[in-house]
Design an enzyme around this catalytic site. Structure first.
Site, mmCIF file in Angstrom:
data_model
loop_
_atom_site.group_PDB
_atom_site.id
_atom_site.type_symbol
_atom_site.label_atom_id
_atom_site.label_comp_id
_atom_site.label_asym_id
_atom_site.label_seq_id
_atom_site.Cartn_x
_atom_site.Cartn_y
_atom_site.Cartn_z
ATOM 1 N N ASP A 1 48.833 31.428 -43.323
ATOM 2 C CA ASP A 1 49.480 32.723 -43.076
ATOM 3 C C ASP A 1 50.666 32.606 -42.120
ATOM 4 O O ASP A 1 51.749 33.104 -42.404
ATOM 5 C CB ASP A 1 48.479 33.730 -42.461
ATOM 6 C CG ASP A 1 47.434 34.183 -43.468
ATOM 7 O OD1 ASP A 1 47.684 34.084 -44.687
ATOM 8 O OD2 ASP A 1 46.356 34.626 -43.024
ATOM 9 N N ARG B 1 42.316 36.539 -27.927
ATOM 10 C CA ARG B 1 43.528 37.260 -28.330
ATOM 11 C C ARG B 1 44.371 37.735 -27.154
ATOM 12 O O ARG B 1 45.585 37.541 -27.150
ATOM 13 C CB ARG B 1 43.192 38.423 -29.269
ATOM 14 C CG ARG B 1 42.718 38.024 -30.685
ATOM 15 C CD ARG B 1 43.197 36.701 -31.118
ATOM 16 N NE ARG B 1 42.876 36.349 -32.503
ATOM 17 C CZ ARG B 1 42.607 35.112 -32.893
ATOM 18 N NH1 ARG B 1 42.576 34.117 -32.011
ATOM 19 N NH2 ARG B 1 42.361 34.841 -34.153
ATOM 20 N N ASP C 1 42.227 41.632 -35.035
ATOM 21 C CA ASP C 1 43.122 40.814 -34.219
ATOM 22 C C ASP C 1 44.522 41.408 -34.087
ATOM 23 O O ASP C 1 45.152 41.300 -33.030
ATOM 24 C CB ASP C 1 43.176 39.385 -34.760
ATOM 25 C CG ASP C 1 41.888 38.638 -34.467
ATOM 26 O OD1 ASP C 1 41.238 38.975 -33.455
ATOM 27 O OD2 ASP C 1 41.518 37.724 -35.224
ATOM 28 N N SER D 1 37.348 31.555 -43.773
ATOM 29 C CA SER D 1 38.350 31.789 -42.755
ATOM 30 C C SER D 1 37.707 31.464 -41.414
ATOM 31 O O SER D 1 36.650 31.978 -41.075
ATOM 32 C CB SER D 1 38.796 33.257 -42.787
ATOM 33 O OG SER D 1 39.412 33.574 -41.559
HETATM 34 N N1 ARG Z 1 35.086 39.409 -36.431
HETATM 35 C C1 ARG Z 1 35.554 38.691 -35.303
HETATM 36 C C2 ARG Z 1 36.374 39.569 -34.412
HETATM 37 O O1 ARG Z 1 36.905 40.539 -34.857
HETATM 38 C C3 ARG Z 1 36.310 37.436 -35.668
HETATM 39 C C4 ARG Z 1 37.587 37.647 -36.429
HETATM 40 C C5 ARG Z 1 38.294 36.383 -36.886
HETATM 41 N N2 ARG Z 1 37.471 35.601 -37.763
HETATM 42 C C6 ARG Z 1 37.903 34.636 -38.579
HETATM 43 N N3 ARG Z 1 37.000 33.999 -39.266
HETATM 44 N N4 ARG Z 1 39.147 34.330 -38.696
HETATM 45 O O2 ARG Z 1 36.503 39.263 -33.252
#
Ligand code: ARG
Length: 390
Positions: free
Chosen positions: A14, A93, A122, A174
């Site tokens: 991405d 993040r 995110d 992912s």
């Molecule tokens: N659900 C988790 C969150 O919102 C992780 C999100 C990212 N997960 C990923 N497999 N890229 O904090």
């Protein structure tokens, strides 16, 4: 002169495509890569970003501040989301977004960008952080703007533009990983009735295949912060890494959750956080020993709220600051030692001690030396139960 944008670049498909898309849309792209402990070959990722069209690549090691100021603060707070997620992704993040914002300031860029999808948490965490820290920056979210809607289309675009991505090695999931754990979603996991296949896990062995002999760890805490394992002092990053290794070898720290995303949908994700769960459980056991009942119970509510706040991307907010003042005050006496036992995926606290222990054997004992004055119990119960006497 083209407009400058600093992109938070993980080096994945991405963000690599996003580099080129931004260039194609007239931007001078600086790729910002944060090291929060994910397994990454930054040399290779740098080359990839350049091949995608970035004019510069910044690589910043954030492991130490991440462990110290984000992970351990959440540990002290007892932050967990929906009982099963220790917030590894969510915690990373705000620190990445902070690094991104500062990089933009240094580079005199007017824009920042990220490669988050338009339906996840995110994007919210990145953007709210940037808004809170540097409200003047303009934010671009290429994945919300471009009309590619599938991985296949992105791969096609990358191939057409000569971006060096290795799609063959791409896992069916992912993944998002840092020192505090890994988040795994997509693929077969999207059906909540599917048991996660063994191959989905990255940090832990199958508990069935873990050693048959229990592994014991004595973890020493100072004011709520873990400082030693089995008498040996570790800095925060090394301590977490050590527990990830030992915990992982013993199959500790897997969770499976259908969670409520901030953007209103339920999603299914599995998590591994070996060090996280060891420390979380040990820390709670120590608190149980040293905090008085009212403070302990009140703090349980705060933990819940804190976990939510982290999940919702509200790290750099007045509420978080105020809760931290409370949390830090509660940790004054959280000093001592906890013994945990790891055995085939099971984690248990088996012993604890502290110079600030409020446990009094002479009060609790049913044996010799009992000092508890039973005669006052009767009056206490009479008053306590009075309202319920018809
Ligand atoms: N659900 C988790 C969150 O919102 C992780 C999100 C990212 N997960 C990923 N497999 N890229 O904090």
């Amino acid at each position: 002169m083209s407009r400058k944008v600093v992109l938070a670049d993980s080096g994945g498909l991405d963000t690599s495509v996003a580099v080129r898309w931004l260039v194609d849309n007239g931007y001078d792209v600086i790729a910002y890569m944060a090291d929060v402990g994910q397994p990454a070959d930054f040399g290779k990722l740098k080359k990839r970003a350049i091949s995608a069209g970035a004019s510069k690549v910044i690589i910043e090691d954030l492991k130490k501040p991440f462990a110290q100021d984000f992970v351990f603060q959440a540990l002290k707070a007892g932050a967990v989301y929906e009982s099963n997620y220790l917030l590894a992704t969510a915690l990373s993040r705000p620190i990445i977004a902070k690094g991104l914002a500062w990089a933009a300031k240094k580079e005199k860029a007017e824009f920042v960008a990220h490669g988050c999808t338009g339906k996840g948490n995110d994007q919210v965490r990145f953007e709210v952080t940037v808004m809170a820290l540097m409200p003047g920056l303009k934010i671009i979210a290429p994945l919300r703007e471009w009309d590619m809607s599938s991985r296949e289309e992105e791969i096609g675009y990358a191939k057409e533009k000569g971006i060096d991505i290795d799609v063959t090695k791409k896992s069916p999931y992912s993944l998002d990983q840092n020192i505090w754990g890994i988040s795994i979603e997509c693929g077969i996991l999207e059906d909540p009735w599917n048991e996660p296949p063994g191959g989905a896990y990255r940090m832990t062995v199958d508990p069935k295949k873990a050693p048959n002999k229990a592994r014991y760890l004595d973890i020493a805490f100072k004011k709520g912060i873990p400082v030693k394992i089995n008498g040996e002092r570790y800095d925060p990053v090394k301590l977490i890494m050590k527990l990830n290794k030992v915990g992982g070898e013993n199959g500790i720290g897997r969770t499976d959750l259908v969670e409520n995303r901030l953007v209103g949908i339920k999603s299914r994700e599995i998590y591994e956080a070996p060090a996280g769960w060891i420390l979380h459980n040990a820390h709670k056991a120590l608190e149980a020993l040293v905090l008085d009942r009212e403070l302990l119970h009140f703090k349980e509510n705060i933990s819940l709220r804190y976990g939510e706040l982290v999940y919702y991307g509200l790290w750099f907010t007045p509420l978080k600051k105020a809760l931290d003042a409370f949390v830090d005050e509660t940790q004054r006496d959280v000093t001592g030692m906890v013994k945990v036992k790891l055995l085939k995926g099971a984690l248990s606290v088996v012993a604890r001690k502290s110079p600030h222990s409020l446990y009094r054997k002479e009060m609790a004992t049913y044996g010799q030396g009992d000092k508890f004055d039973r005669s006052v119990a009767e009056g206490f119960i009479k008053v306590w139960g009075m309202p319920y006497k018809k």
